[in-house]
Design a protein around this motif. Structure first.
Motif, PDB file in Angstrom:
ATOM      1  N   ALA A   1     128.914  76.979 -19.982  1.00  0.00           N
ATOM      2  CA  ALA A   1     129.383  75.658 -19.571  1.00  0.00           C
ATOM      3  C   ALA A   1     128.403  74.590 -20.030  1.00  0.00           C
ATOM      4  O   ALA A   1     127.197  74.782 -19.976  1.00  0.00           O
ATOM      5  CB  ALA A   1     129.550  75.611 -18.057  1.00  0.00           C
ATOM      6  N   LYS A   2     128.938  73.463 -20.469  1.00  0.00           N
ATOM      7  CA  LYS A   2     128.078  72.375 -20.937  1.00  0.00           C
ATOM      8  C   LYS A   2     127.832  71.337 -19.857  1.00  0.00           C
ATOM      9  O   LYS A   2     126.864  70.595 -19.926  1.00  0.00           O
ATOM     10  CB  LYS A   2     128.713  71.706 -22.148  1.00  0.00           C
ATOM     11  N   LYS A   3     128.693  71.226 -18.864  1.00  0.00           N
ATOM     12  CA  LYS A   3     128.550  70.187 -17.855  1.00  0.00           C
ATOM     13  C   LYS A   3     128.387  70.728 -16.444  1.00  0.00           C
ATOM     14  O   LYS A   3     127.673  70.158 -15.650  1.00  0.00           O
ATOM     15  CB  LYS A   3     129.757  69.249 -17.890  1.00  0.00           C
ATOM     16  N   ARG A   4     129.041  71.796 -16.091  1.00  0.00           N
ATOM     17  CA  ARG A   4     129.017  72.305 -14.718  1.00  0.00           C
ATOM     18  C   ARG A   4     127.862  73.283 -14.565  1.00  0.00           C
ATOM     19  O   ARG A   4     127.853  74.361 -15.151  1.00  0.00           O
ATOM     20  CB  ARG A   4     130.346  72.982 -14.414  1.00  0.00           C
ATOM     21  N   LEU A   5     126.893  72.909 -13.755  1.00  0.00           N
ATOM     22  CA  LEU A   5     125.712  73.745 -13.599  1.00  0.00           C
ATOM     23  C   LEU A   5     125.897  74.852 -12.580  1.00  0.00           C
ATOM     24  O   LEU A   5     125.238  75.868 -12.651  1.00  0.00           O
ATOM     25  CB  LEU A   5     124.516  72.876 -13.195  1.00  0.00           C
TER      26      LEU A   5
ATOM     27  N   GLU B   1     118.040  79.921 -29.629  1.00  0.00           N
ATOM     28  CA  GLU B   1     117.433  79.425 -28.397  1.00  0.00           C
ATOM     29  C   GLU B   1     118.398  79.584 -27.222  1.00  0.00           C
ATOM     30  O   GLU B   1     117.989  79.929 -26.119  1.00  0.00           O
ATOM     31  CB  GLU B   1     117.044  77.949 -28.544  1.00  0.00           C
ATOM     32  N   ILE B   2     119.672  79.349 -27.466  1.00  0.00           N
ATOM     33  CA  ILE B   2     120.684  79.498 -26.414  1.00  0.00           C
ATOM     34  C   ILE B   2     120.767  80.951 -25.971  1.00  0.00           C
ATOM     35  O   ILE B   2     120.797  81.250 -24.775  1.00  0.00           O
ATOM     36  CB  ILE B   2     122.055  78.975 -26.889  1.00  0.00           C
ATOM     37  N   ILE B   3     120.773  81.861 -26.915  1.00  0.00           N
ATOM     38  CA  ILE B   3     120.824  83.292 -26.591  1.00  0.00           C
ATOM     39  C   ILE B   3     119.604  83.672 -25.755  1.00  0.00           C
ATOM     40  O   ILE B   3     119.719  84.390 -24.759  1.00  0.00           O
ATOM     41  CB  ILE B   3     120.916  84.141 -27.881  1.00  0.00           C
TER      42      ILE B   3
END
Length: 117
Positions: free
Chosen positions: A105-109, A70-72
């Motif tokens: 990145a997990k936090k910085r959009l 799903e991420i890909i």
């Protein structure tokens, strides 16, 4: 009241944070006395309780983590769609971005600056 993780470091002030996993983290200057840390915690007890409740509600309502495939797929779709959206809005705003990057990145959009940096 939950247990506290105290992290001492070369800093000048004390702070408290609630991690996404509901861990209470107190960051304090290396030389601060334990009684001063305890007083700080007592003074902020209501804030801590309130924010633990807020984080707990977020955990309950959090959507499931996407799997690797799903991420890909999300990255592929982002690489197709975001440059088009950026081009559309940059022409409306009269600006030209230096670049558009898709990262893991997990936090910085996102970020931007006035000098296109």
């Amino acid at each position: 009241m939950p247990m506290f993780k105290i992290i001492r470091s070369e800093r000048k002030s004390i702070s408290v944070e609630i991690s996404p996993e509901l861990e209470v983290i107190v960051r304090a200057p290396r030389g601060m006395k334990q009684k001063d840390i305890d007083r700080f915690i007592d003074e902020h007890r209501e804030w801590i309780k309130k924010h633990i409740d807020i984080r707990a509600k977020r955990l309950v309502n959090r959507p499931p983590e996407p799997d690797e495939y799903e991420i890909i797929d999300l990255k592929r779709r982002a690489k197709e769609l975001l440059p088009l959206k950026v081009a559309c809005f940059s022409s409306i705003m009269g600006v030209e971005p230096a670049s558009v990057k898709i990262t893991s990145a997990k936090k910085r959009l996102g970020s931007c600056s006035s000098d296109n940096g």
